[in-house]
Design a protein around this motif. Structure first.
Motif, PDB file in Angstrom:
ATOM      1  N   GLY A   1       0.817  -1.199   0.000  1.00  0.00           N
ATOM      2  CA  GLY A   1       0.000   0.000   0.000  1.00  0.00           C
ATOM      3  C   GLY A   1       0.852   1.250   0.000  1.00  0.00           C
TER       4      GLY A   1
ATOM      5  N   ALA B   1      -7.808   3.873   0.623  1.00  0.00           N
ATOM      6  CA  ALA B   1      -8.704   2.834   1.132  1.00  0.00           C
ATOM      7  C   ALA B   1      -7.924   1.536   1.310  1.00  0.00           C
ATOM      8  N   ALA B   2      -6.630   1.679   1.650  1.00  0.00           N
ATOM      9  CA  ALA B   2      -5.787   0.495   1.830  1.00  0.00           C
ATOM     10  C   ALA B   2      -6.435  -0.478   2.790  1.00  0.00           C
ATOM     11  N   TYR B   3      -6.955   0.039   3.896  1.00  0.00           N
ATOM     12  CA  TYR B   3      -7.607  -0.856   4.861  1.00  0.00           C
ATOM     13  C   TYR B   3      -9.098  -1.050   4.564  1.00  0.00           C
TER      14      TYR B   3
ATOM     15  N   GLY C   1     -11.134  -0.337   1.867  1.00  0.00           N
ATOM     16  CA  GLY C   1     -11.728  -0.347   0.536  1.00  0.00           C
ATOM     17  C   GLY C   1     -12.773  -1.415   0.281  1.00  0.00           C
ATOM     18  N   TYR C   2     -12.529  -2.612   0.785  1.00  0.00           N
ATOM     19  CA  TYR C   2     -13.458  -3.708   0.498  1.00  0.00           C
ATOM     20  C   TYR C   2     -14.817  -3.543   1.176  1.00  0.00           C
TER      21      TYR C   2
ATOM     22  N   LYS D   1     -16.750  -1.353   0.673  1.00  0.00           N
ATOM     23  CA  LYS D   1     -17.671  -0.894  -0.375  1.00  0.00           C
ATOM     24  C   LYS D   1     -18.692  -1.965  -0.713  1.00  0.00           C
TER      25      LYS D   1
ATOM     26  N   VAL E   1      -6.049   0.408  -2.551  1.00  0.00           N
ATOM     27  CA  VAL E   1      -6.595  -0.640  -1.689  1.00  0.00           C
ATOM     28  C   VAL E   1      -5.543  -1.728  -1.551  1.00  0.00           C
ATOM     29  N   ASP E   2      -5.514  -2.379  -0.395  1.00  0.00           N
ATOM     30  CA  ASP E   2      -4.531  -3.432  -0.134  1.00  0.00           C
ATOM     31  C   ASP E   2      -5.202  -4.806  -0.112  1.00  0.00           C
TER      32      ASP E   2
END
Length: 454
Positions: free
Chosen positions: A127, A229-231, A233-234, A236, A261-262
């Motif tokens: 990230g 939104a590395a941490y 993002g999902y 969503k 995103v990571d």
């Protein structure tokens, strides 16, 4: 540690991979002699022993830092690809894995509402590198202009800005750890801001900056929006499980100029696997370079032509592709349900903590994602901090692993929620990012209460 399914999963796949190259003549050195096999076995045995000196990151009783085991399919696919060791810098070095990366990145872009060819994106080794690329493009688009991020933004942004020789300033946060819009607008009025970093899931508490309101300011002042939104993002994928402010923020993430995103956090991937996306594919012009010995075998896009990194692990792309093939990142799917389980576990832990007079949760309300923080009630900051450390140690002695974090004391004081202050208190922190945490919460709570009673 439970039985590892990966070796068995690899047997048939490894045989199939060998069959794909059966036309090649045999290489004698590919077969290990008994002495070589015995030597490797000894080294691996010692390796396993050394690896035992770790916290049990894979276990539900590890509920401390942002550490989540890769899915078995990701581990197996990564190991399978390592038999070839592809390099996704160019199609010469990673023909299949480059195609798989493009497909996997398309899956992530689709999660945010972006469709090919109307975006540019690729995987990175972390990230940090993904954010480096996002801010590098920001500097190319607005040379010399300031970059702003909240006080709770990851420290990597200030460090990256220094590397890029771009001015960077922090913006105050509210009592939820979100960027203060009043403080942000005060900076924007100065007229020298090129980019605002919006954090969707801060490292400390999982706070979600008000992206929807930042975008409204963009229309007024004109600046780039880089979403870290590395941490988070999902998340969503599960808007129905989020509170309204976070839901509004995630609903407009497709309007950002760049997104990081990571997959090696919530995406069930091994380290390191980051991803950067740009809404405007024309930013690819900033990556343009010549490498006549690398890019001559295909007229198609080489990923090294849109990445600051050169050599990149093709195995990371293969692992992500395989995981998304099994568990597509779509709303309502098995992957999304796993995120919702962790979110529910966090809400339940927060509810139990609020019912205990011994602790103080965030005064402004429950967690936004799956990170829970709480202060130990005490007569002073020093006593609260010392007690948090003691409980942390007591939990670890019982194989329950939490984390510690220093936060503004005012965040836990209802009568002072709108008052600025520099006082920090050491708090306990739990990241409930494994789907199993919901089923294990009663056990976690029991061990925690036992540790608190010492």
């Amino acid at each position: 540690m439970n039985h590892d399914p990966v070796p068995a999963l690899l047997i048939r796949a490894a045989e199939r991979l060998c069959a794909e190259f059966a036309c090649l003549p045999a290489v004698e050195s590919a077969t290990l002699t008994p002495d070589q096999a015995a030597a490797i076995a000894r080294v691996l045995d010692e390796t396993a022993r050394r690896l035992g000196d770790n916290y049990p990151y894979f276990h539900p009783l590890y509920a401390g830092q942002m550490l989540k085991p890769p899915h078995p399919v990701a581990r197996a696919a990564y190991a399978l690809a390592m038999a070839i060791n592809p390099n996704n810098h160019a199609r010469d070095g990673g023909r299949a894995s480059s195609a798989m990366e493009i497909e996997a990145v398309a899956g992530i872009a689709s999660m945010f509402g972006w469709k090919a060819p109307d975006y540019l994106g690729h995987l990175t080794s972390s990230g940090t590198v993904a954010n480096l690329e996002g801010l590098w493009i920001a500097g190319q688009m607005a040379p010399g202009k300031r970059i702003l991020g909240s006080e709770q933004a990851h420290y990597t942004h200030e460090r990256i800005s220094a590397v890029l020789k771009l001015p960077y300033d922090s913006v105050e946060t509210d009592n939820r750890g979100r960027m203060s819009l009043d403080a942000l607008e005060a900076e924007l009025r100065k007229g020298d801001v090129g980019t605002v970093v919006v954090t969707m899931g801060t490292t400390a508490i999982g706070a979600v900056d008000p992206l929807d309101r930042v975008l409204a300011l963009r229309r007024k002042y004109g600046f780039r929006v880089h979403v870290d939104a590395a941490y988070g993002g999902y998340f969503k994928l599960i808007p129905g499980a989020l509170d309204e402010p976070a839901r509004r923020a995630f609903a407009v993430v497709d309007e950002a100029d760049s997104i990081v995103v990571d997959p090696h956090k919530h995406g069930l991937q091994p380290y390191g696997c980051g991803c950067v996306l740009f809404r405007d594919p024309a930013v690819g012009r900033f990556y343009k370079h010549d490498s006549p010995y690398t890019y001559f075998t295909s007229d198609e896009l080489h990923l090294g032509e849109i990445s600051l990194e050169c050599s990149r692990a093709g195995a990371a792309a293969v692992a992500l592709w395989a995981t998304q093939k099994l568990l597509p990142p779509v709303p309502g799917g098995e992957f999304a349900r796993g995120l919702a389980s962790g979110r529910q576990a966090a809400r339940e832990l927060d509810r139990r903590l609020r019912a205990e007079v011994r602790f103080q949760a965030l005064a402004a309300g429950p967690p936004e994602l799956d990170i829970v923080v709480w202060k130990v009630a005490a007569s002073s900051v020093d006593q609260a901090s010392a007690r948090a450390q003691q409980i942390f140690d007591n939990c670890a002695a019982r194989n329950l692993h939490l984390a510690l974090v220093q936060l503004p004391e005012r965040w836990f004081s209802p009568e002072n929620v709108n008052v600025s202050g520099a006082g920090k208190v050491t708090c306990l922190r739990s990241v409930l990012m494994k789907p199993e945490h919901e089923a294990w919460l009663d056990r976690i709570w029991s061990v925690f209460c036992d540790a608190c009673n010492v």
